[in-house]
Structure formats: structure tokens, C-alpha cells
Enzyme design. Structure first.
Site, mmCIF file in Angstrom:
data_model
loop_
_atom_site.group_PDB
_atom_site.id
_atom_site.type_symbol
_atom_site.label_atom_id
_atom_site.label_comp_id
_atom_site.label_asym_id
_atom_site.label_seq_id
_atom_site.Cartn_x
_atom_site.Cartn_y
_atom_site.Cartn_z
ATOM 1 N N ARG A 170 5.250 -5.849 0.464
ATOM 2 C CA ARG A 170 5.916 -7.531 0.139
ATOM 3 C C ARG A 170 3.876 -8.037 -0.641
ATOM 4 O O ARG A 170 4.846 -8.466 -1.251
ATOM 5 C CB ARG A 170 6.301 -7.671 1.418
ATOM 6 C CG ARG A 170 7.837 -7.479 1.678
ATOM 7 C CD ARG A 170 8.540 -8.337 2.058
ATOM 8 N NE ARG A 170 7.294 -8.242 3.504
ATOM 9 C CZ ARG A 170 7.828 -7.844 4.660
ATOM 10 N NH1 ARG A 170 9.036 -6.665 5.173
ATOM 11 N NH2 ARG A 170 6.807 -7.908 6.306
ATOM 12 N N GLU A 209 1.042 -4.053 17.931
ATOM 13 C CA GLU A 209 1.911 -4.845 19.061
ATOM 14 C C GLU A 209 1.519 -3.081 20.062
ATOM 15 O O GLU A 209 1.533 -3.577 21.474
ATOM 16 C CB GLU A 209 3.259 -5.430 19.528
ATOM 17 C CG GLU A 209 3.218 -6.297 20.487
ATOM 18 C CD GLU A 209 4.862 -6.956 20.444
ATOM 19 O OE1 GLU A 209 5.257 -7.661 21.719
ATOM 20 O OE2 GLU A 209 5.426 -6.946 19.403
#
Length: 155
Positions: A40, A77
């Protein structure tokens, strides 16, 4: 609620205004490189680079760029990932803007900064359309300035 730029892209005036705000901020900062992380970030980087007279440097996931690359690993994560940039895409002493659609944990922007600085580029600033401040990504940028247009919440 998922934070997303899709509605912005569907509104041509809002999308143009967003690009114009970034262009106005960076037009006179002697920036020679606009770098973006896939995917993006690629929506915002090229039009800003063209408008300010800078080259666009894509930073991609592993094995997406042809030819010789350098890479930087960053933490997720659950695990790690890498971004890559073409060898020779930037030169020592150039001034760069790193732009992405949003900053959450800051891992990809941090990796982009490290990759550019490793080859002698000065990262002037990072810029994002949206920041999710509760995820504290700004703290990972090592004191680099971060410009954001919208502060999100409730990720």
C-alpha cells in the site's frame, strides 16, 4: 475495527488532497528519494516522488525484486520478515522520505530506515496517512520524525 485506506482511494478529491498535503510538505526539503514499503505504500510513493522531482524506490518482500538486493529483517508479532531494495537504487548522501499507508507497530518503517541508512542515505522523515498510536510504532523509529495525517484508534 480494521483501519484501511480503501474508502480514501474511492474518493478522488480526498485522494488527490492527501497526495497534495504530502507534496506541499516535502516539495522544498531537497528530497531525492521517496521510498515505500509494499504494497500500500506504493499507492502514495510514486505520485509524491513525481511531484517533488525525486526518484521512487520500492522496498519489497523477499524474492520480488530482480537482480542484486540488500535486505533488512524485522520482527512481527509472531516471527520475522524481511524487506529488500535493489543494490545501487540509492547513493550515499541522498536524502530520503519513507512513506507508507499507516504505522502500527513500526516494524516495517524501522526496517526501511535501517536499510537506507546502511547505505549512507539520510532519512529526512517518515510519513503515513494513518497512525495507530496505541501500538506505539513511533517509538521504534529511533527518533526519526514521523508525519501523519490521521490518528486512528480502536485497532
Amino acid at each position: 475495527m480494521f483501519q484501511d485506506i480503501t474508502t480514501l482511494l474511492l474518493d478522488t478529491k480526498a485522494f488527490k488532497d492527501t497526495i497534495d498535503l504530502f507534496v506541499e510538505r516535502y516539495r522544498d526539503q531537497n528530497i531525492s528519494v521517496v521510498a515505500s514499503v509494499e504494497a500500500r505504500g506504493f499507492i502514495f510513493g510514486p505520485p509524491i516522488a513525481l511531484a517533488i522531482g525525486a526518484k521512487f524506490v520500492p522496498m519489497r518482500k523477499p524474492k520480488k525484486l530482480p537482480g542484486e538486493v540488500i535486505s533488512e529483517e524485522y520482527s512481527l508479532e509472531y516471527g520475522t520478515d524481511k524487506i529488500e531494495m535493489h543494490v545501487g537504487a540509492v547513493q550515499t548522501g541522498e536524502r530520503a522520505l519513507v512513506i507508507d499507508d499507516f504505522i502500527a507497530t513500526g516494524g516495517t518503517l524501522c526496517a526501511a530506515i535501517k536499510l537506507l541508512e546502511r547505505v549512507g542515505v539520510t532519512v529526512v522523515e517518515c510519513a503515513c496517512v494513518i497512525e495507530l498510536p496505541e501500538l506505539k510504532g513511533r517509538a521504534k523509529l529511533g527518533g526519526k520524525p514521523l508525519f501523519v495525517l490521521v490518528e486512528g484508534g480502536g485497532a
